[in-house]
Design a protein around this motif. Structure first.
Motif, PDB file in Angstrom:
ATOM      1  N   GLY A 146      19.026 -24.857  31.547  1.00 57.41           N
ATOM      2  CA  GLY A 146      18.616 -24.794  30.064  1.00 57.41           C
ATOM      3  C   GLY A 146      18.333 -26.292  29.597  1.00 57.41           C
ATOM      4  O   GLY A 146      18.228 -27.286  30.384  1.00 57.41           O
ATOM      5  N   PHE A 171      11.283 -25.319  26.194  1.00 58.25           N
ATOM      6  CA  PHE A 171      11.897 -24.213  26.741  1.00 58.25           C
ATOM      7  C   PHE A 171      11.085 -23.066  27.225  1.00 58.25           C
ATOM      8  O   PHE A 171      11.190 -22.909  28.542  1.00 58.25           O
ATOM      9  CB  PHE A 171      13.145 -23.725  25.634  1.00 58.25           C
ATOM     10  CG  PHE A 171      14.123 -22.719  26.396  1.00 58.25           C
ATOM     11  CD1 PHE A 171      15.027 -23.020  27.345  1.00 58.25           C
ATOM     12  CD2 PHE A 171      14.202 -21.463  25.954  1.00 58.25           C
ATOM     13  CE1 PHE A 171      15.983 -22.210  27.832  1.00 58.25           C
ATOM     14  CE2 PHE A 171      15.323 -20.767  26.408  1.00 58.25           C
ATOM     15  CZ  PHE A 171      16.169 -20.987  27.420  1.00 58.25           C
ATOM     16  N   GLU A 172      10.515 -22.225  26.303  1.00 58.83           N
ATOM     17  CA  GLU A 172       9.310 -21.387  26.606  1.00 58.83           C
ATOM     18  C   GLU A 172       8.446 -22.040  27.855  1.00 58.83           C
ATOM     19  O   GLU A 172       8.040 -20.889  28.763  1.00 58.83           O
ATOM     20  CB  GLU A 172       8.860 -20.800  25.609  1.00 58.83           C
ATOM     21  CG  GLU A 172       9.667 -20.043  24.667  1.00 58.83           C
ATOM     22  CD  GLU A 172      10.352 -18.892  25.172  1.00 58.83           C
ATOM     23  OE1 GLU A 172       9.777 -18.348  26.031  1.00 58.83           O
ATOM     24  OE2 GLU A 172      11.356 -18.567  24.479  1.00 58.83           O
ATOM     25  N   ARG A 175      10.137 -22.046  31.242  1.00 64.09           N
ATOM     26  CA  ARG A 175      10.203 -20.822  31.548  1.00 64.09           C
ATOM     27  C   ARG A 175       9.118 -20.055  32.188  1.00 64.09           C
ATOM     28  O   ARG A 175       9.163 -19.454  33.369  1.00 64.09           O
ATOM     29  CB  ARG A 175      10.860 -19.734  30.491  1.00 64.09           C
ATOM     30  CG  ARG A 175      12.466 -19.874  30.597  1.00 64.09           C
ATOM     31  CD  ARG A 175      13.078 -19.446  29.277  1.00 64.09           C
ATOM     32  NE  ARG A 175      13.126 -18.199  28.673  1.00 64.09           N
ATOM     33  CZ  ARG A 175      13.965 -17.334  28.531  1.00 64.09           C
ATOM     34  NH1 ARG A 175      15.378 -17.851  28.840  1.00 64.09           N
ATOM     35  NH2 ARG A 175      14.193 -16.160  28.077  1.00 64.09           N
ATOM     36  N   ASP A 176       8.152 -20.335  31.493  1.00 60.25           N
ATOM     37  CA  ASP A 176       6.734 -19.840  32.344  1.00 60.25           C
ATOM     38  C   ASP A 176       6.258 -20.495  33.427  1.00 60.25           C
ATOM     39  O   ASP A 176       5.746 -20.219  34.250  1.00 60.25           O
ATOM     40  CB  ASP A 176       5.789 -20.087  31.159  1.00 60.25           C
ATOM     41  CG  ASP A 176       5.870 -19.218  29.862  1.00 60.25           C
ATOM     42  OD1 ASP A 176       6.758 -18.257  29.773  1.00 60.25           O
ATOM     43  OD2 ASP A 176       5.319 -19.488  28.796  1.00 60.25           O
ATOM     44  N   ASP A 178       8.178 -21.212  35.838  1.00 65.85           N
ATOM     45  CA  ASP A 178       8.743 -20.449  36.866  1.00 65.85           C
ATOM     46  C   ASP A 178       9.256 -21.279  38.008  1.00 65.85           C
ATOM     47  O   ASP A 178       8.963 -21.219  39.068  1.00 65.85           O
ATOM     48  CB  ASP A 178       7.881 -19.448  37.500  1.00 65.85           C
ATOM     49  CG  ASP A 178       8.351 -18.268  37.562  1.00 65.85           C
ATOM     50  OD1 ASP A 178       9.844 -17.934  37.449  1.00 65.85           O
ATOM     51  OD2 ASP A 178       7.858 -17.063  38.287  1.00 65.85           O
ATOM     52  N   SER A 183      17.351 -21.754  36.555  1.00 68.33           N
ATOM     53  CA  SER A 183      17.384 -20.379  35.601  1.00 68.33           C
ATOM     54  C   SER A 183      17.688 -20.770  34.344  1.00 68.33           C
ATOM     55  O   SER A 183      18.797 -21.123  33.836  1.00 68.33           O
ATOM     56  CB  SER A 183      18.650 -19.724  36.414  1.00 68.33           C
ATOM     57  OG  SER A 183      19.989 -20.203  36.237  1.00 68.33           O
ATOM     58  N   LEU A 184      16.761 -20.800  33.628  1.00 66.19           N
ATOM     59  CA  LEU A 184      16.653 -21.201  32.140  1.00 66.19           C
ATOM     60  C   LEU A 184      17.302 -20.211  31.277  1.00 66.19           C
ATOM     61  O   LEU A 184      16.228 -19.472  30.672  1.00 66.19           O
ATOM     62  CB  LEU A 184      15.163 -21.691  31.758  1.00 66.19           C
ATOM     63  CG  LEU A 184      14.745 -23.099  32.862  1.00 66.19           C
ATOM     64  CD1 LEU A 184      13.207 -23.154  32.847  1.00 66.19           C
ATOM     65  CD2 LEU A 184      15.521 -24.290  32.302  1.00 66.19           C
ATOM     66  N   SER A 185      18.441 -20.281  30.880  1.00 60.77           N
ATOM     67  CA  SER A 185      19.022 -19.379  30.095  1.00 60.77           C
ATOM     68  C   SER A 185      19.559 -19.855  28.980  1.00 60.77           C
ATOM     69  O   SER A 185      19.930 -18.958  27.837  1.00 60.77           O
ATOM     70  CB  SER A 185      19.737 -18.364  30.977  1.00 60.77           C
ATOM     71  OG  SER A 185      20.893 -19.107  31.460  1.00 60.77           O
TER      72      SER A 185
END
Ligand SMILES: *Cc1c(COP(=O)(O)O)cnc(C)c1O
Length: 217
Positions: A146, A171-172, A175-176, A178, A183-185
Motif C-alpha cells: 500500500g 492508490f487507485e 491498483r488499476d 495490477d 497487494s495494495l490494500s
C-alpha cells in the motif's frame, strides 16, 4: 492520557480503518494503556527507542516503522518491525530487502508519497510512485502492500484534504495497474488533527499520537 478518552476516540473510528498508535516519546505505561483499550498496532519513528519499547512490551502486538528509513538502521528495522510504512527510494528498499533476506523474513511495506509536494519532506512525488512500485516488486524479501502519506506539515484539516485526495488517486491508479506481486490494500493517512478528513477521503489506516495520549512533552 486516560483510558476513557482513548476509548472515546476509538469508538468513532469505522471498523474498516486500522488505528496505528504513534508512540514516539511515550512511556511503556502509556502503550500498555492503549493495548488495554484494544489497540494492537503501534508505530514508532526511532529504531533505537522502539527496540527498548518492544523489549519491554513484547511482540504480541504489530509494530510499524513510521520514521525516516536510514540505510544504516535498516538491519535493526528489518528485525524489529512487522511493517515499514516509509519506503521512498529504491536505495532504502534494497537495504531493507537485503537485511530481511538475511533475517529470513519478508517485510510488508508501504510507499510513502509526498502528497503535499513540500521540498523538505520525505516521500516520493506522486507521479513517481508507480515507477518505484514496479522496482519494489522485483525485490523478493519485501512485499508492497500500500501507500502512506503525511499531508501538509501545517494548516487545517481542509488543507490536508487535497493531499489525501492525491494519495487516494495514486492508490487507485496503482491498483488499476495490477502490478504483479503487489497487494495494495493499505492507505495510511491522517494524524490527530486530520484523521477524520483522511477517513472521509479513503484512509484504511490512521496514525494517532496526540489525540490518544495527549501532547508529547
Ligand atoms: C508522530 C507521528 C504521527 C502522530 O502524530 P499526532 O499528531 O501526535 O497524532 C503520525 N505519523 C507519523 C509519521 C508520526 O511521526
Amino acid at each position: 492520557m486516560d483510558i476513557a478518552s482513548i476509548k472515546r476516540v476509538l469508538a468513532e473510528i469505522p471498523a474498516h480503518v486500522t488505528v496505528v498508535a504513534a508512540v514516539k516519546k511515550r512511556t511503556p505505561e502509556e502503550v500498555a494503556a492503549a493495548i488495554e483499550c484494544g489497540i494492537s498496532n503501534f508505530g514508532h519513528n526511532y529504531v533505537q527507542e522502539a527496540e527498548r519499547m518492544i523489549g519491554t512490551l513484547g511482540r504480541n502486538v504489530t509494530w510499524h516503522f513510521i520514521g525516516a528509513l536510514q540505510t544504516n538502521k535498516a538491519g535493526k528495522a528489518a528485525r524489529l518491525f512487522d511493517m515499514v510504512q516509509t519506503v521512498d527510494s529504491l536505495r532504502s528498499a534494497i537495504a531493507l530487502d537485503t537485511h530481511c533476506a538475511a533475517a529470513g523474513r519478508t517485510m510488508p511495506v508501504l510507499i510513502e508519497i509526498n502528497s503535499a509536494a513540500e521540498p523538505q519532506k520525505s516521500g516520493v512525488p506522486p507521479e513517481e510512485a508507480e515507477v518505484l512500485a514496479r522496482e519494489l516488486v522485483q525485490l523478493s524479501h519485501i512485499r508492497l502492500v500500500g501507500l502512506m502519506t503525511m499531508g501538509p506539515a501545517y494548516g487545517s484539516p481542509e488543507d490536508a484534504r487535497s493531499c489525501f485526495r492525491t494519495a487516494k488517486i495514486v492508490f487507485e491508479r496503482l491498483r488499476d495497474a495490477d502490478i504483479a506481486n503487489a497487494s495494495l490494500s493499505h492507505l495510511s493517512m491522517g494524524m490527530s488533527d486530520t484523521y477524520k478528513t483522511a477517513i472521509e477521503e479513503g484512509a484504511t489506516m490512521v496514525r494517532l499520537g496526540t489525540v490518544l495520549f495527549g501532547r508529547r512533552t
